[in-house]
Motif scaffolding. Structure first.
Motif, PDB file in Angstrom:
ATOM      1  N   TRP A 303      42.879  38.617  40.696  1.00  0.00           N
ATOM      2  CA  TRP A 303      41.956  38.828  41.818  1.00  0.00           C
ATOM      3  C   TRP A 303      41.118  40.069  41.580  1.00  0.00           C
ATOM      4  O   TRP A 303      41.442  40.893  40.724  1.00  0.00           O
ATOM      5  N   THR A 304      40.034  40.172  42.367  1.00  0.00           N
ATOM      6  CA  THR A 304      39.128  41.315  42.230  1.00  0.00           C
ATOM      7  C   THR A 304      39.664  42.497  43.038  1.00  0.00           C
ATOM      8  O   THR A 304      40.501  42.325  43.929  1.00  0.00           O
ATOM      9  N   ASN A 305      39.152  43.681  42.712  1.00  0.00           N
ATOM     10  CA  ASN A 305      39.596  44.898  43.371  1.00  0.00           C
ATOM     11  C   ASN A 305      38.359  45.597  43.950  1.00  0.00           C
ATOM     12  O   ASN A 305      37.794  46.489  43.333  1.00  0.00           O
ATOM     13  N   PRO A 306      37.918  45.174  45.142  1.00  0.00           N
ATOM     14  CA  PRO A 306      36.648  45.659  45.672  1.00  0.00           C
ATOM     15  C   PRO A 306      36.695  47.132  46.083  1.00  0.00           C
ATOM     16  O   PRO A 306      37.709  47.602  46.600  1.00  0.00           O
ATOM     17  N   GLN A 307      35.594  47.820  45.835  1.00  0.00           N
ATOM     18  CA  GLN A 307      35.499  49.230  46.247  1.00  0.00           C
ATOM     19  C   GLN A 307      34.869  49.361  47.626  1.00  0.00           C
ATOM     20  O   GLN A 307      34.560  50.473  48.072  1.00  0.00           O
ATOM     21  N   GLY A 308      34.647  48.251  48.267  1.00  0.00           N
ATOM     22  CA  GLY A 308      34.043  48.265  49.595  1.00  0.00           C
ATOM     23  C   GLY A 308      33.923  46.849  50.105  1.00  0.00           C
ATOM     24  O   GLY A 308      34.425  45.904  49.483  1.00  0.00           O
ATOM     25  N   GLY A 309      33.255  46.694  51.241  1.00  0.00           N
ATOM     26  CA  GLY A 309      32.983  45.358  51.758  1.00  0.00           C
ATOM     27  C   GLY A 309      34.156  44.727  52.474  1.00  0.00           C
ATOM     28  O   GLY A 309      35.025  45.424  53.032  1.00  0.00           O
ATOM     29  N   LEU A 310      34.223  43.396  52.405  1.00  0.00           N
ATOM     30  CA  LEU A 310      35.127  42.633  53.264  1.00  0.00           C
ATOM     31  C   LEU A 310      36.039  41.659  52.528  1.00  0.00           C
ATOM     32  O   LEU A 310      36.939  41.085  53.137  1.00  0.00           O
ATOM     33  N   PHE A 311      35.785  41.420  51.226  1.00  0.00           N
ATOM     34  CA  PHE A 311      36.415  40.260  50.591  1.00  0.00           C
ATOM     35  C   PHE A 311      37.150  40.553  49.284  1.00  0.00           C
ATOM     36  O   PHE A 311      36.728  41.409  48.508  1.00  0.00           O
ATOM     37  N   ILE A 312      38.205  39.773  49.061  1.00  0.00           N
ATOM     38  CA  ILE A 312      38.876  39.715  47.753  1.00  0.00           C
ATOM     39  C   ILE A 312      38.793  38.264  47.282  1.00  0.00           C
ATOM     40  O   ILE A 312      38.949  37.326  48.075  1.00  0.00           O
ATOM     41  N   TRP A 313      38.552  38.103  46.002  1.00  0.00           N
ATOM     42  CA  TRP A 313      38.339  36.777  45.401  1.00  0.00           C
ATOM     43  C   TRP A 313      39.491  36.527  44.452  1.00  0.00           C
ATOM     44  O   TRP A 313      39.719  37.311  43.518  1.00  0.00           O
ATOM     45  N   VAL A 314      40.235  35.468  44.721  1.00  0.00           N
ATOM     46  CA  VAL A 314      41.447  35.189  43.949  1.00  0.00           C
ATOM     47  C   VAL A 314      41.217  33.987  43.036  1.00  0.00           C
ATOM     48  O   VAL A 314      40.671  32.969  43.480  1.00  0.00           O
ATOM     49  N   THR A 315      41.609  34.117  41.780  1.00  0.00           N
ATOM     50  CA  THR A 315      41.541  32.994  40.847  1.00  0.00           C
ATOM     51  C   THR A 315      42.959  32.511  40.577  1.00  0.00           C
ATOM     52  O   THR A 315      43.816  33.283  40.141  1.00  0.00           O
ATOM     53  N   LEU A 316      43.202  31.235  40.865  1.00  0.00           N
ATOM     54  CA  LEU A 316      44.526  30.616  40.668  1.00  0.00           C
ATOM     55  C   LEU A 316      44.496  29.835  39.363  1.00  0.00           C
ATOM     56  O   LEU A 316      43.416  29.636  38.776  1.00  0.00           O
ATOM     57  N   PRO A 317      45.646  29.351  38.899  1.00  0.00           N
ATOM     58  CA  PRO A 317      45.624  28.524  37.686  1.00  0.00           C
ATOM     59  C   PRO A 317      44.620  27.380  37.823  1.00  0.00           C
ATOM     60  O   PRO A 317      44.450  26.808  38.911  1.00  0.00           O
ATOM     61  N   GLU A 318      43.996  27.069  36.712  1.00  0.00           N
ATOM     62  CA  GLU A 318      42.864  26.141  36.699  1.00  0.00           C
ATOM     63  C   GLU A 318      43.155  24.768  37.323  1.00  0.00           C
ATOM     64  O   GLU A 318      42.276  24.146  37.913  1.00  0.00           O
ATOM     65  N   TYR A 319      44.405  24.306  37.169  1.00  0.00           N
ATOM     66  CA  TYR A 319      44.705  22.950  37.647  1.00  0.00           C
ATOM     67  C   TYR A 319      44.842  22.853  39.164  1.00  0.00           C
ATOM     68  O   TYR A 319      44.901  21.768  39.726  1.00  0.00           O
ATOM     69  N   LEU A 320      44.883  23.996  39.879  1.00  0.00           N
ATOM     70  CA  LEU A 320      45.054  23.934  41.340  1.00  0.00           C
ATOM     71  C   LEU A 320      43.712  23.702  42.042  1.00  0.00           C
ATOM     72  O   LEU A 320      42.666  24.130  41.572  1.00  0.00           O
ATOM     73  N   ASP A 345      27.428  23.414  42.959  1.00  0.00           N
ATOM     74  CA  ASP A 345      27.903  22.146  42.382  1.00  0.00           C
ATOM     75  C   ASP A 345      29.366  21.873  42.716  1.00  0.00           C
ATOM     76  O   ASP A 345      29.987  20.978  42.144  1.00  0.00           O
ATOM     77  N   GLY A 346      29.937  22.647  43.643  1.00  0.00           N
ATOM     78  CA  GLY A 346      31.323  22.395  44.070  1.00  0.00           C
ATOM     79  C   GLY A 346      32.365  22.823  43.053  1.00  0.00           C
ATOM     80  O   GLY A 346      33.539  22.493  43.199  1.00  0.00           O
ATOM     81  N   SER A 347      31.986  23.565  42.018  1.00  0.00           N
ATOM     82  CA  SER A 347      33.015  24.064  41.085  1.00  0.00           C
ATOM     83  C   SER A 347      33.780  25.221  41.749  1.00  0.00           C
ATOM     84  O   SER A 347      33.533  25.542  42.907  1.00  0.00           O
ATOM     85  N   GLY A 348      34.667  25.856  41.022  1.00  0.00           N
ATOM     86  CA  GLY A 348      35.425  26.970  41.601  1.00  0.00           C
ATOM     87  C   GLY A 348      36.587  26.513  42.473  1.00  0.00           C
ATOM     88  O   GLY A 348      37.053  27.253  43.343  1.00  0.00           O
ATOM     89  N   ALA A 349      37.081  25.275  42.233  1.00  0.00           N
ATOM     90  CA  ALA A 349      38.124  24.708  43.102  1.00  0.00           C
ATOM     91  C   ALA A 349      39.425  25.518  43.047  1.00  0.00           C
ATOM     92  O   ALA A 349      40.202  25.500  43.998  1.00  0.00           O
ATOM     93  N   ASN A 350      39.657  26.225  41.949  1.00  0.00           N
ATOM     94  CA  ASN A 350      40.915  26.982  41.828  1.00  0.00           C
ATOM     95  C   ASN A 350      40.788  28.402  42.383  1.00  0.00           C
ATOM     96  O   ASN A 350      41.629  29.248  42.114  1.00  0.00           O
ATOM     97  N   ARG A 351      39.719  28.646  43.163  1.00  0.00           N
ATOM     98  CA  ARG A 351      39.539  30.009  43.683  1.00  0.00           C
ATOM     99  C   ARG A 351      39.609  30.031  45.198  1.00  0.00           C
ATOM    100  O   ARG A 351      39.376  29.008  45.841  1.00  0.00           O
ATOM    101  N   ILE A 352      39.899  31.215  45.739  1.00  0.00           N
ATOM    102  CA  ILE A 352      39.889  31.350  47.196  1.00  0.00           C
ATOM    103  C   ILE A 352      39.291  32.695  47.596  1.00  0.00           C
ATOM    104  O   ILE A 352      39.416  33.684  46.877  1.00  0.00           O
ATOM    105  N   ARG A 353      38.608  32.688  48.735  1.00  0.00           N
ATOM    106  CA  ARG A 353      38.095  33.952  49.280  1.00  0.00           C
ATOM    107  C   ARG A 353      38.994  34.403  50.408  1.00  0.00           C
ATOM    108  O   ARG A 353      39.289  33.650  51.332  1.00  0.00           O
ATOM    109  N   LEU A 354      39.432  35.665  50.313  1.00  0.00           N
ATOM    110  CA  LEU A 354      40.235  36.264  51.367  1.00  0.00           C
ATOM    111  C   LEU A 354      39.423  37.353  52.042  1.00  0.00           C
ATOM    112  O   LEU A 354      38.707  38.100  51.382  1.00  0.00           O
TER     113      LEU A 354
END
Ligand SMILES: Cc1ncc(COP(=O)(O)O)c(C=O)c1O
Length: 390
Positions: A303-320, A345-354
């Motif tokens: 996942w990302t480590n933001p220095q500000g803002g509101l969100f963390i972006w998590v990348t899960l294993p590709e098959y999820l 294009d609807g890609s990024g299925a294995n990611r989530i925004r928190l």
């Protein structure tokens, strides 16, 4: 559905049109907001309940000049158009610049509301990948070298990007600006969170380096309130004129009452006060979320480590596929936005925004622990079926 912990309340609706992350609006005592409204109403009911100029009230624009100055950006009230949230700015800009088939470049992932604003014009949206340092300017360079790629503009969120939380570093900013000059490319710089930096050195907006080529979009939603719907565009004259004509047909003007509320809020210095508050609150909430992710998410996730803002972006294993996990999470009263919402294009299925700005710390800790269990359970299922090999 009433998820108790909601990383993005709109996630439960799971609609592409609802990509917003809620800011925390409890940072200031309600009395101060009541006092601001009181002073607006006692000072000028006639103005507050009347139409105003389409471009926005001069007194508000003078205050917005001061907000942009805090980011290191020199501006003038006559080059500002007040909009009904920055979302309206995106809509007006799309209607000004785009015809069917036009190419638009965005970061990949990008703000879902920008995709929604651009889509009605039927453009071809091409994404340029992001990494931890911001937009991949090497990929952008290659793309722009292709003769068939002649974009109308590139849309970027350089600070604490939505959804990825990453910030474009100064080198990438320079490279983006150089490429823009080389290929005569217009840049839309969307900066709702820039001042919400709780760590590291602030970087000057792109607009400060190239005022003619960059259209700057701002908002009071994340630091004052999204409920007042005050955003703005700072751009060269002909663009402001064109946007203003379009705004006239959209809503004649933004709410006078809300603009006056914003003027008074800014005039009293409450903006700076709330900013200091929010930075502290968000830093702690981010830390809790990062710590909980470390503790409860599988080693295969990052996942990302933001220095500000509101969100963390998590990348899960590709098959999820995170969209498939959402109902399971909501059953346990936790919600997130599936990654695919942030790609055209609807890609990024294995990611989530928190989103860490809205829920209190204890809910964040509990929510991430719960979500971690959902992710592990799904991984176990895939493994048991031998589907964990992409
Ligand atoms: C990157 C970005 N741009 C624009 C907006 C729209 O905000 P508003 O219309 O409330 O100003 C948002 C809201 O989440 C956002 O994240």
């Amino acid at each position: 559905l009433s998820p108790e912990i909601i990383f993005d309340p709109y996630a439960s609706l799971y609609s592409e049109a609802t990509g917003r992350g809620l800011p925390f609006i409890g940072g200031l005592p309600p009395e101060s907001l009541v006092a601001v409204m009181d002073s607006v109403l006692s000072g000028g009911i006639n103005e507050a309940f009347q139409y105003c100029e389409t471009e926005g009230r001069d007194a508000l624009k003078s205050q917005l000049v001061k907000v942009m100055a805090q980011e290191g950006l020199d501006s003038e009230p006559e080059h500002i158009l007040v909009t009904t949230g920055s979302q309206q700015a995106l809509d007006l800009l799309a209607r000004t610049f785009l015809d069917p088939g036009d190419i638009v470049l965005t970061e990949g992932p990008t703000y879902v509301g920008a995709l929604a604003a651009f889509r009605p014009a039927l453009p071809r949206i091409i994404t340029v990948p992001l990494d931890d340092l911001g937009i991949r300017t090497d990929v952008l360079r290659e793309l722009l070298e292709r003769p068939e790629i002649d974009p109308k503009f590139i849309y970027v969120v350089p600070n604490f990007q939505n959804p990825a939380g990453v910030t474009m570093n100064s080198r990438r900013r320079r490279e983006l600006l150089d490429l823009a000059v080389e290929h005569d490319l217009l840049i839309l710089e969307d900066n709702p969170y820039g001042l919400l930096r709780f760590e590291g050195e602030p970087l000057p907006p792109l607009k400060a380096s190239d005022p003619r080529r960059v259209i700057y979009i701002g908002t009071l939603s994340k630091i004052v309130s999204p409920g007042i719907r005050v955003g703005w565009v700072f751009a060269p004259d002909p663009i402001i004129e064109r946007l203003s004509t379009l705004k006239q047909s959209a809503d004649l003007c933004s709410s006078s009452l809300n603009q006056m509320f914003a003027e008074e809020y800014l005039r009293r210095g409450l903006y700076e006060k709330n900013l200091v508050n929010l930075r502290d609150i968000y830093r702690s909430r981010r830390d809790v979320m990062l710590k909980s992710l470390e503790k409860h998410f599988p080693a295969e996730a990052h996942w990302t480590n933001p220095q500000g803002g509101l969100f963390i972006w998590v990348t899960l294993p590709e098959y999820l596929d995170s969209a498939k996990m959402l109902p399971m999470a909501i059953d346990r009263k936790v919600a997130f936005v599936p990654g695919s919402a942030f790609y055209p294009d609807g890609s990024g299925a294995n990611r989530i925004r928190l989103n860490f700005s809205f829920p209190p710390e204890e809910k964040i800790a509990w929510g991430i622990e719960t979500l971690g269990k959902v992710v592990r359970k799904e991984m176990d299922l895939y493994r048991s079926l031998g589907l964990d090999n992409p």
